[in-house]
Design an enzyme around this catalytic site. Structure first.
Site, PDB file in Angstrom:
ATOM      1  CE  LYS A  57     -28.230 -38.580 -31.350  1.00  0.00           C
ATOM      2  NZ  LYS A  57     -27.791 -39.216 -32.613  1.00  0.00           N
ATOM      3  CB  SER A 144     -30.532 -41.739 -33.442  1.00  0.00           C
ATOM      4  OG  SER A 144     -29.213 -41.267 -33.601  1.00  0.00           O
ATOM      5  CB  SER A 168     -28.023 -40.614 -36.482  1.00  0.00           C
ATOM      6  OG  SER A 168     -28.475 -41.925 -36.295  1.00  0.00           O
TER       7      SER A 168
END
EC number: 6.3.5.7
Lengths: 502, 550
Positions: A57, A144, A168
């Site tokens: 990420k 996210s 997330s």
């Protein structure tokens, strides 16, 4: 990658396509892959991850030519001078970092639509899912860590690292039909994870199977001395002995918290959960209803605490060192900071900074911030009351004396809940005009985050019908603090029964 | 992991950093002060001792409280592991954490914690078994994270005190100053002027260094008390090894003062409106800022105005305070507990170890020096205690001189101190690898009259400037410099003969008129001609013997 990535948009930056084909320069993907191949053939791989493609990420720092942007235009050109602990660990294990994945800006969002690099599209809606069910419209990938989830679901990498602050990792994993595992808070050091809400931020793992997630987890777990909030406790919290074999759950008590089954729960979710419970009881597990009375307040508490910490953590992006300095100097220093931040930060980030800044002011501190911390503690105690093993962070709670009229609550090994209450929303409707509509997506994942508990979402079913359009449905296994192994074993047991249509 | 940014300063655009000096209602022509000199003059404090505010004469009283920021002596910064030195090159000691790189985390340096604990113990504070770190938020170009890690909600220690007495320069009685709290916090970076008027350059060497903030109660009544307090605190923190190397000039101790005034007859009533003067970096500025504030506030009230609560700065050139910001624009610091740092839980064992590591505290030391076996005067004892490192030299020297404390002390406060003052590179005896053996040798030579007292001082000066080489002894050097006094020698007889021949008139006076004072003429002349290499007593005896007088 070339097939799905143009639609899915799961990467912000990636190793050059050519690297994967012909590049033999030191450090190039091909070279790394080749030498790993040689090691495997020689029977001496660095680890099970040697040569395995992993995505990070984009809020996980990697010391390379790839920037670490956090999907913010403020950090568009930020190249980190060091690597996050979790990133160094997978690199040392031989993994090939294929790229940095798309996300909500600074991990603030539940849909991966609030980034400077475009929205992430759920690959299950573009014909990428393994059963070939093609959705009728594009759906959000969840957030996210939506880019990480989409990259794994579309088969662009073996696994991905994400971050989970309020869900997330688990929400996008559930939306994209993969496994999303958030260990206990502090189990994986946060050094190098760009902070959103420090007391909640947890590095998590996204993979296609529980087994894949475990391989990565074994590589990245454990304290590193650079993160004082890392958990230095034992490998397990004593729960391991209770769950020996995912195929044999005799003696294992699975609790179903009633607060996670509100009236608005989608019928497909209810059907999924109940077939999962049937499956687990067939394996020998005892299913009991439990109550976690403060679940209702968890969402509100989260949306006070997380923005407050975010407001603090993001103060450094003031345009002096970090952040694009788009505004010329001003006589008024504060005006200059404000102008820079107004231009550089996205709407959702600004909204949370404003909320956070407000709840930290002297007048609001007690009524909002402290109040929310109190609720956070109550949420934690709720969990401690139902788990068989005490929380190693603070030991056994004082037990209220039980009487026939007020029996002691059942003690469970794990909790089973839905990961989300509703299907992945259509991408066209996101971001919604009322941000609260997006916030409620986190309602089932936030309590475990507030309590710092390990939790794993496992895809269990596909839901037919117009509302779901063949989208996957995930269930969440939550365990006591430090009991990752128990959570993973039960998750494996869930996985064994998955793959049905509801 | 140390990243060097030496090649380029972090270049940032500037804005108005300081409030423009505006018309300040300064000293209004009335003299509120009585000037007096403090009995202590300690070399390494800049400036003169502050004036004394005599409130009794004018019917006003002042109330003063201080916040002191002391840089912690530790090889490394508070949270980053970067080395810390006041003399590093620009941006030399900066890790990613110090520059607030995204993703970095603080890690508490236990040595800084122990140092802060030692300071708290030396101030007699109650130590919190559980303390915690908080974030204090504000935007500024030399504050990289946008917040300072400090201790707001649960400081390390509370409720200590420091007692000022006549040894600290108070003329009238003593004053107990309460220490409200002691907390650990991060220092900020430094903003420097850039190439052009609108540029600001940032040096992050100091960013993240450990500070101890000491907050006093509003217990002081005059600038003398406040400056005595700061001086005493400086000496105490330096004595116990907590204060970073350097002095005020390196910014290792900085001070904010809170001042309010009220009519003397209202003693005991509520405090007046207070103003804070920030960032005072010398004892002189502390004194001057307080004096100016007192006079400014009194004039304001006497004019019928009222005091606005505000933060002011001090202009060392005009010695006046100037407004910086008032209450309306007071900063909202938005304190929250720092989620990156777990609470600090102190065990009794750790506290006990810190306590055991403290040296004898200055007040105890001073008292002990005035008692047997040393029995020094309070004045001499104060001089010794107030000069860092000199008590240790004194005790070792006294032992070598078989317990002659008086001689030992006189040599230290005399020739040794004056050497210290004359050498700008040396700040204290502790820093200097001071040769006590050498000093003892010199004193012994003087005591057994091998050299004169004056020669002894000269010899010491030479030895301090140019240390002994390995093969040399103190006597060798004394001989080399022809300082050794000789007791006999033909030279003396010859000189006497010559002098007697040419001064027959004086001899007549001595021998026949009993004008014995004239003997001194012969002794002095011989000493002069022989470069004082003979013991004057020996010369005196010889002259008397030759003249046949007793």
């Amino acid at each position: 990658m070339s097939r799905f990535e143009p639609t899915v948009n799961s990467f912000i930056s990636k190793r050059k396509e050519s690297d994967c084909v012909a590049d033999v320069s030191p450090g190039g993907t091909k070279a790394v892959g080749d030498s790993a191949q040689e090691r495997w053939e020689a029977g001496t791989p660095k680890s099970l991850l040697d040569g395995v493609p992993i995505a990070l990420k984009d809020n996980i720092c990697l010391h390379s030519d790839l920037p670490t942007t956090c999907a913010s235009s403020h950090l568009r050109r930020h190249v980190s001078p060091y690597s996050a602990t979790c990133a160094s660990r997978v690199v040392s294990a031989g993994a090939v970092i294929v790229g940095k994945t798309n996300m909500d800006e600074f991990a603030m969002g539940s849909a991966s639509v609030h980034g400077a690099f475009g929205k992430v599209v759920n690959p299950c809606g573009v014909g990428a899912d393994r059963d070939g069910i093609v959705g009728e419209e594009q759906r959000v990938a969840g957030g996210s860590s939506g880019g990480s989830a989409a990259a794994v679901a579309a088969g662009m990498c073996y696994a991905a690292l994400g971050s989970d602050t309020g869900g997330s990792v688990r929400l996008p994993a559930s939306y994209c039909g993969i496994v999303g595992f958030k260990p206990s808070y502090g189990r994986i050091p946060r050094w190098g994870l760009v902070a959103y809400a420090s007391s909640l931020d947890t590095v998590g793992i996204l993979a296609r199977t529980v087994g894949c997630a475990e391989v990565v987890y074994d590589v990245v777990k454990g304290p590193d001395g650079k993160d004082m909030s890392a958990w230095a406790g034992g490998e397990t919290n004593g729960g391991r002995a209770d769950v020996r074999d995912p195929g044999d759950l005799r003696g294992v008590v699975v609790g179903v918290p009633e607060e996670y089954l509100p009236a608005e729960l989608s019928p497909a979710t209810i059907a999924t959960l109940s077939s999962c419970l049937t499956h687990l009881s067939r394996l020998g597990a005892t299913i009991v209803p439990v109550s976690l009375p403060h679940t209702r307040q968890a969402l509100s508490a989260y949306y006070v605490i997380a923005p407050a910490e975010a407001s603090s953590n993001l103060a450094r992006y003031d345009g002096v060192r970090y952040g694009e300095r788009t505004v010329e100097r001003d006589e008024d220093a504060n005006g200059w900071y404000a102008a820079t931040r107004t231009q550089g930060l996205g709407e959702e980030v600004k909204r949370r900074i404003m909320v956070g800044t407000y709840v930290m002011t002297e007048s609001a501190y007690h009524s909002y911030f402290l109040h929310s911390q109190r609720y956070r503690r109550l949420v934690q105690f709720d969990f401690d009351r139902v788990f068989r093993h005490p929380n190693p962070l603070h030991g056994p709670l004082p037990q209220p004396s039980s009487s026939p009229s007020n029996p002691a609550p059942a003690k469970v090994n794990v909790l089973l809940t839905p990961t989300s209450l509703s299907p992945p929303p259509p991408l066209s409707s996101y971001p919604p005009s009322d941000p609260v509509l997006e916030y409620v997506n986190d309602v089932a994942t936030i309590p475990a985050s507030l309590a710092g508990l390990p939790a794993c979402t496992v895809p269990f079913a596909r839901a037919r019908g117009a509302e779901w359009g063949g989208m996957p449905v995930g269930v969440q296994v939550i365990g006591q603090f430090g009991d990752e192994e128990v959570v993973l074993r039960v998750a494996r047991a869930v996985e064994m029964g998955g793959g049905m249509d509801v | 992991m140390l990243y060097r940014f030496k090649e380029r300063l972090l270049h940032i655009q500037s804005f108005a950093l300081c409030a423009a000096p505006s018309a300040v209602n300064g000293a209004s022509g009335r003299h509120y002060y009585v000037t007096e000199r403090s009995p202590l003059k300690v070399s390494f404090f800049d400036g003169e001792p502050a004036n004394h505010w005599n409130g009794m004469e004018t019917g006003w009283r002042a109330t003063i409280g201080l916040e002191l920021h002391c840089q912690i002596r530790s090889g490394q910064k508070l949270f980053s592991g970067a080395p810390f030195s006041a003399h590093a090159e620009v941006n030399e000691n900066v890790t990613p954490f110090d520059a607030a790189f995204p993703g970095t985390l603080p890690r508490l340096n236990p040595h800084c914690l122990a140092q802060a604990l030692r300071a708290s113990l030396a101030l007699g504070c109650a130590i919190s078994a559980k303390s915690a770190f908080d974030r204090k938020h504000y935007f500024y170009n030399d504050l990289p994270q946008g917040y300072q890690i400090t201790q707001h909600f649960a400081p390390l220690a509370v409720n200590g005190k420091l007692i000022l007495g006549d040894a600290d320069g108070l003329k009238d009685g003593s004053r107990t100053v309460s220490i409200q709290q002691v907390q650990i916090e991060q220092d900020t970076g430094k903003s420097l002027e850039g190439d052009t008027e609108n540029d600001v350059l940032v040096d992050l060497n100091r960013a993240g260094a450990g500070l101890i903030e000491i907050v006093t109660g509003p217990d002081m009544r005059s600038s003398t008390e406040a400056t005595s307090f700061v001086r005493k605190m400086f000496l105490l923190l330096d004595h116990i090894g907590v204060l970073a190397e350097g002095g005020f000039e390196d910014g290792s101790l900085r001070c904010d003062v809170n001042v309010s005034v009220g009519r003397a007859e209202e003693e005991g009533s509520t405090l007046g409106t207070r103003c804070e003067v920030k960032n005072l970096n010398s004892i002189k500025s502390v004194g001057k800022a307080i004096e100016h504030e007192i006079s400014r506030q009194i004039s304001e009230i006497e004019r019928g105005g009222s005091i606005v609560p505000e933060t002011r700065g001090f202009d060392p050139f005009t010695e006046t305070t100037v407004p910086q910001r008032n209450k309306e624009s007071a900063r909202e610091y938005r304190y929250i507990p720092d989620p990156d740092l777990p609470p600090v839980l102190l065990s009794e064992h750790f506290i006990a170890r810190c306590r055991a590591s403290l040296p004898e505290l200055p007040d105890d030391l001073r008292l002990r020096l005035t008692q047997p076996p040393y029995s020094l005067s309070p004045y001499i004892a104060s001089l010794l205690v107030n000069e860092p490192g000199s008590t240790d030299v004194f005790e070792r020297l006294t032992k070598m001189l078989s317990g002659d404390a008086e001689t030992s002390a006189n040599w230290i406060v005399g020739p040794v101190f004056s050497h210290l003052r004359s050498d700008p590179t040396t700040k204290s005896l502790r820093e200097k690898s001071f040769g006590v053996d050498m000093l003892a040798e010199v004193i012994k030579l003087v005591k057994d009259e091998s050299i004169s007292n004056l020669s002894g001082k000269y010899l010491l000066q030479r030895l301090l400037d140019k240390p002994l080489s390995n093969s040399q002894s103190v006597q060798d050097v004394a001989r080399e410099l022809a300082l050794m006094q000789e007791s006999t020698g033909d030279e003396l007889d010859l000189l006497c003969d010559e002098l007697f021949r040419s001064n027959q008139d004086k001899i007549d006076l001595i021998v026949n008129k009993q004008r014995h004072s004239l003997i001194g003429f012969f002794v002095g002349t011989i000493q002069q001609r022989t470069n004082r290499k003979y013991n004057p007593k020996v010369v005196d005896a010889l002259v008397r013997k030759r003249l046949g007088v007793e």
